[in-house]
Design a protein around this motif. Structure first.
Motif, PDB file in Angstrom:
ATOM      1  N   ALA A  11       0.920  -1.545  -0.232  1.00  0.00           N
ATOM      2  CA  ALA A  11      -0.610  -0.099  -0.140  1.00  0.00           C
ATOM      3  C   ALA A  11       1.007   1.534   0.230  1.00  0.00           C
ATOM      4  O   ALA A  11       0.679   2.526  -0.871  1.00  0.00           O
ATOM      5  N   GLU A  59       2.006   1.327  -3.126  1.00  0.00           N
ATOM      6  CA  GLU A  59       1.331   2.110  -4.622  1.00  0.00           C
ATOM      7  C   GLU A  59       1.381   3.598  -3.998  1.00  0.00           C
ATOM      8  O   GLU A  59       1.346   4.071  -5.085  1.00  0.00           O
ATOM      9  N   ASP A  60       1.181   4.577  -3.184  1.00  0.00           N
ATOM     10  CA  ASP A  60       0.717   5.369  -2.368  1.00  0.00           C
ATOM     11  C   ASP A  60       2.382   6.097  -2.883  1.00  0.00           C
ATOM     12  O   ASP A  60       2.346   7.641  -2.526  1.00  0.00           O
ATOM     13  N   ASP A  70       5.074   5.971  -1.129  1.00  0.00           N
ATOM     14  CA  ASP A  70       5.528   6.258   0.070  1.00  0.00           C
ATOM     15  C   ASP A  70       7.321   5.409   0.491  1.00  0.00           C
ATOM     16  O   ASP A  70       6.749   4.705  -0.182  1.00  0.00           O
ATOM     17  N   HIS A  81      -1.538   3.575   5.823  1.00  0.00           N
ATOM     18  CA  HIS A  81      -1.432   2.814   5.599  1.00  0.00           C
ATOM     19  C   HIS A  81      -2.483   0.874   5.978  1.00  0.00           C
ATOM     20  O   HIS A  81      -2.682   0.668   5.419  1.00  0.00           O
ATOM     21  N   ARG A 107      -5.710   1.180   5.330  1.00  0.00           N
ATOM     22  CA  ARG A 107      -6.272   1.195   4.630  1.00  0.00           C
ATOM     23  C   ARG A 107      -6.173  -0.627   4.263  1.00  0.00           C
ATOM     24  O   ARG A 107      -7.232  -1.145   3.910  1.00  0.00           O
TER      25      ARG A 107
END
Length: 114
Positions: free
Chosen positions: A87, A90-91, A93, A100, A103
């Motif tokens: 996650a 994907e962002d 980061d 994260h 989520r």
């Protein structure tokens, strides 16, 4: 997580549940004032340990059950780390944050319950 740490987590959980049941029983019997019920749980547990009333020792877990529980917990934690890292990636980061984790946790919990 080692089996010893998991065993300690189980013991703490059992002790808290036992203390809660004792408080509820005493409240029903009229032995605890209502203001004490709203108080801090740690005070009650310390009092029970001093009085030798702790039932946490009565709860036992076999070595096989502890090893199996530890395997499940390790699998769960590895999956949390993997999904949270994905996650974050994907962002864009470079580190995992609470956002994260928030989520990924709902779907992860659903996946582990089925």
């Amino acid at each position: 997580m080692t089996p010893e740490v998991l065993l300690e987590v189980f013991r703490i959980s059992w002790a808290k549940e036992t203390a809660k049941k004792k408080r509820e029983k005493r409240l029903l019997e009229g032995g605890i004032p209502a203001e004490k019920m709203r108080g801090d749980d740690d005070d009650e547990e310390e009092e029970e340990e001093e009085n030798g009333d702790s039932d946490s020792e009565e709860m036992n877990i076999t070595d096989e059950a502890l090893i199996a529980s530890n395997a499940v917990m390790n699998s769960f934690l590895r999956e949390v780390v993997h999904r949270a890292a994905a996650a974050a990636e994907e962002d864009g980061d470079s580190s995992v944050t609470g956002v994260h984790l928030e989520r990924i946790l709902p779907q992860l919990l659903l996946d582990f319950t089925s």
